[in-house]
Design a protein around this motif. Structure first.
Motif, mmCIF file in Angstrom:
data_model
loop_
_atom_site.group_PDB
_atom_site.id
_atom_site.type_symbol
_atom_site.label_atom_id
_atom_site.label_comp_id
_atom_site.label_asym_id
_atom_site.label_seq_id
_atom_site.Cartn_x
_atom_site.Cartn_y
_atom_site.Cartn_z
ATOM 1 N N PRO A 71 -13.917 -4.264 0.483
ATOM 2 C CA PRO A 71 -14.295 -5.644 0.816
ATOM 3 C C PRO A 71 -13.094 -6.497 1.214
ATOM 4 C CG PRO A 71 -15.300 -4.964 -1.252
ATOM 5 C CD PRO A 71 -14.350 -3.882 -0.863
ATOM 6 N N LEU A 72 -11.973 -6.298 0.532
ATOM 7 C CA LEU A 72 -10.780 -7.082 0.871
ATOM 8 C C LEU A 72 -10.304 -6.740 2.279
ATOM 9 C CD1 LEU A 72 -8.800 -6.855 -2.477
ATOM 10 C CD2 LEU A 72 -10.014 -8.809 -1.547
ATOM 11 N N LEU A 73 -10.323 -5.445 2.580
ATOM 12 C CA LEU A 73 -9.914 -5.032 3.925
ATOM 13 C C LEU A 73 -10.862 -5.588 4.976
ATOM 14 C CD1 LEU A 73 -8.876 -1.353 3.264
ATOM 15 C CD2 LEU A 73 -7.425 -3.140 4.169
ATOM 16 N N ALA A 74 -12.149 -5.628 4.638
ATOM 17 C CA ALA A 74 -13.126 -6.164 5.590
ATOM 18 C C ALA A 74 -12.819 -7.632 5.888
ATOM 19 C CB ALA A 74 -14.539 -6.013 5.027
ATOM 20 N N VAL A 75 -12.514 -8.395 4.823
ATOM 21 C CA VAL A 75 -12.181 -9.803 5.021
ATOM 22 C C VAL A 75 -10.905 -9.929 5.860
ATOM 23 C CG1 VAL A 75 -11.472 -11.907 3.842
ATOM 24 C CG2 VAL A 75 -13.323 -10.528 2.905
ATOM 25 N N ALA A 76 -9.876 -9.125 5.491
ATOM 26 C CA ALA A 76 -8.617 -9.181 6.237
ATOM 27 C C ALA A 76 -8.841 -8.793 7.698
ATOM 28 C CB ALA A 76 -7.590 -8.256 5.590
ATOM 29 N N GLY A 77 -9.666 -7.777 7.916
ATOM 30 C CA GLY A 77 -9.944 -7.344 9.277
ATOM 31 C C GLY A 77 -10.628 -8.429 10.083
ATOM 32 N N ALA B 20 1.884 3.927 -3.199
ATOM 33 C CA ALA B 20 2.660 4.209 -4.412
ATOM 34 C C ALA B 20 1.738 4.663 -5.533
ATOM 35 C CB ALA B 20 3.440 2.961 -4.829
ATOM 36 N N ALA B 21 0.610 3.942 -5.685
ATOM 37 C CA ALA B 21 -0.328 4.316 -6.742
ATOM 38 C C ALA B 21 -0.898 5.705 -6.474
ATOM 39 C CB ALA B 21 -1.452 3.282 -6.829
ATOM 40 N N GLY B 22 -1.255 5.961 -5.223
ATOM 41 C CA GLY B 22 -1.799 7.280 -4.881
ATOM 42 C C GLY B 22 -0.800 8.387 -5.152
ATOM 43 N N SER B 23 0.478 8.124 -4.835
ATOM 44 C CA SER B 23 1.512 9.134 -5.083
ATOM 45 C C SER B 23 1.668 9.375 -6.573
ATOM 46 C CB SER B 23 2.852 8.669 -4.518
ATOM 47 O OG SER B 23 2.709 8.244 -3.200
ATOM 48 N N LEU C 258 3.545 4.698 4.257
ATOM 49 C CA LEU C 258 3.205 5.815 3.370
ATOM 50 C C LEU C 258 4.454 6.465 2.776
ATOM 51 C CD1 LEU C 258 0.460 7.488 5.580
ATOM 52 C CD2 LEU C 258 0.078 6.295 3.435
ATOM 53 N N ALA C 259 5.493 6.609 3.610
ATOM 54 C CA ALA C 259 6.656 7.399 3.178
ATOM 55 C C ALA C 259 7.545 6.648 2.191
ATOM 56 C CB ALA C 259 7.479 7.815 4.399
ATOM 57 N N LEU C 260 7.705 5.342 2.365
ATOM 58 C CA LEU C 260 8.643 4.614 1.498
ATOM 59 C C LEU C 260 8.218 4.654 0.028
ATOM 60 C CD1 LEU C 260 9.632 1.562 3.738
ATOM 61 C CD2 LEU C 260 10.915 3.637 3.287
ATOM 62 N N PRO C 261 6.965 4.292 -0.302
ATOM 63 C CA PRO C 261 6.600 4.375 -1.727
ATOM 64 C C PRO C 261 6.578 5.807 -2.246
ATOM 65 C CG PRO C 261 4.702 3.739 -0.400
ATOM 66 C CD PRO C 261 5.885 3.711 0.502
ATOM 67 N N LEU C 262 6.193 6.736 -1.376
ATOM 68 C CA LEU C 262 6.185 8.140 -1.831
ATOM 69 C C LEU C 262 7.618 8.596 -2.123
ATOM 70 C CD1 LEU C 262 4.797 10.779 -2.435
ATOM 71 C CD2 LEU C 262 4.824 11.323 -0.010
ATOM 72 N N VAL D 275 1.848 -4.734 2.460
ATOM 73 C CA VAL D 275 2.189 -4.683 1.029
ATOM 74 C C VAL D 275 1.087 -3.949 0.260
ATOM 75 C CG1 VAL D 275 2.511 -6.093 -1.034
ATOM 76 C CG2 VAL D 275 3.639 -6.721 1.084
ATOM 77 N N GLY D 276 -0.172 -4.277 0.615
ATOM 78 C CA GLY D 276 -1.292 -3.573 -0.025
ATOM 79 C C GLY D 276 -1.226 -2.082 0.227
#
Lengths: 365, 63
Positions: A112-118, A161-164, A202-206, A154-155
């Protein structure tokens, strides 16, 4: 008297057929073709595809299906062999792996947040494209687009980062490689520099997660363990995220070395020991601090080796710690951190400097 | 020598760098390599620097 000209019969309009656009194409012309067919701005279609990627990979699947089954509007155009293979392979692998590794990813709260941002990005870009706006409005729209894009980046960084840290590192590394392959392939088709942004997001937080060996899978919260036997101690304790406290003051240690394995992904480990117990420590800390009786030290990629000579027959507690991001403390009393600096104050008594060393050299009774 | 139309060397260099970085991360995550922070952080920084350098040297992309 006027003559009415005979009306020529209008030919039946051909039913509009859904085709991929060769003139308005970023990957395979799917969004351009859909926009033309539905009389909708292709930009809105593209943003929708991106949002649906975060809905269990639906955007990727839908795009791939369109790519496979919707013909191009220019039959003489060469088939998109390379693009199809790249998109199909990377997309299917990513969706399959994500579905297995991160089941909660599907229809997550971010959609939903992405939908609003989009929607906001779409409206702002429309404002910029239409030339009716005043200069101030255009500047304001650009600033707003920048803010939204930064927020999305940032999101994305936080999500990556969380996924990694939750064990999706292999998938994310695969996506980084897919972006690289896209860049290389795009280099011969006019360039695809925009792929650098998702690759780095993707690469920086990983990279940060990999550097700190952060792994927050498992339990989380604040847990206190008071083992009663040596066997319980030797089994060890581990947590994903939070505060892991182990009180070994009630355990009667046998002569010789007793290992206590401790592991936490992110957070702190506190171990309570009696003052007169011989304690040695061997620990890896990705990023953070430790205090095992010789004062506090901190930094990145710490290897703690507080050992030394131990008299034979002396009961020795050997801590084997593994901390991703956080701290390891050995002391006489638990402490609660109520603020950024509270852990430095007198709430916590670390072992009196050298006490455990003396205990290790004391002759066995 | 005139560059081929539709060819963007910056994308090519950036792609190779991203693939190398992704490969390093993949090997680390798959526990094939144990890359410590002392190597991983400079590798990430070098990748970002290399990409910026490539894009800067190549100039804006031709349409």
């Amino acid at each position: 008297m006027s003559e009415t000209e005979p009306t020529t019969p209008q030919p039946e309009p051909e039913p509009r057929r859904l085709t991929r656009s060769t003139t308005d194409s970023m990957i395979g012309g799917v969004a351009g073709g859909l926009g033309r067919h539905l009389n909708v701005d292709p930009l809105a279609i593209r943003i929708t595809f991106v949002i649906l990627v975060f809905a269990g990979g639906l955007g990727i699947v839908a795009y791939l299906l369109c790519l496979l089954f919707v013909p191009t509007d220019d039959p003489s155009a060469p088939p998109v062999k390379w693009g199809l293979a790249r998109t199909l392979g990377a997309g299917l692998l990513a969706v399959a792996a994500l579905a297995i590794l991160l089941p909660d990813w599907a229809w997550g709260p971010a959609v939903p947040l992405l939908a609003v941002a989009g929607a906001i990005v779409y409206l702002l870009i429309r404002m910029l494209r239409d030339d009716g706006g005043t200069h101030a409005a255009r500047v304001a729209a650009r600033i707003a687009i920048g803010i939204v894009l930064v927020a999305l980046a940032v999101g994305g960084l936080v999500a990556a980062a969380a996924g990694s840290a939750l064990g999706g590192g292999i998938v994310i590394a695969g996506l980084v490689i897919a972006c690289g392959v896209g860049l290389v392939g795009g280099a011969f088709r006019g360039g695809a520099r925009w792929l650098v942004v998702p690759a780095l997001v993707l690469a920086l937080p990983l990279g940060a997660v990999a550097a700190t060996d952060l792994d927050v899978r498992g339990t989380w919260g604040e847990r206190t363990f008071r083992p009663g036997t040596v066997a319980e101690l030797e089994r060890g304790y581990e947590m994903g995220l939070g505060s892991l406290r182990v009180d070994v003051r009630d355990v009667e240690l046998p002569p010789g070395r007793t290992d206590l394995p401790l592991e936490i992904g992110m957070g702190e480990i506190q171990v309570l020991v009696p003052d007169d117990l011989c304690v040695t420590t061997e620990a890896d800390i990705g990023m953070g601090a430790f205090d095992v009786g010789d004062g506090e030290q901190g930094g990145i990629d710490l290897e703690v080796d507080e050992g030394g000579r131990v008299e034979p027959g002396v009961p020795e507690l050997h801590l084997v710690g593994d901390v991703g991001v956080g701290a390891l403390f050995v002391g006489n009393e638990f402490f609660d951190r109520h603020g950024p600096d509270r852990w430095r104050d007198s709430d916590f008594d670390t072992l009196e400097a050298g006490t455990n060393r003396v205990a290790c050299l004391r002759e066995a009774a | 020598m005139t560059p081929r139309p539709g060819y963007d060397p910056a994308s090519l260099v950036a792609g190779v760098i991203v693939i190398a970085l992704g490969g390093l991360l993949l090997l680390d995550q798959a526990d094939v390599l144990e890359v410590s922070a002392a190597y991983m952080l400079p590798a990430v920084l070098a990748a970002v620097g290399g990409i910026l350098l490539a894009c800067g040297l190549a100039g804006p992309p031709r349409s």
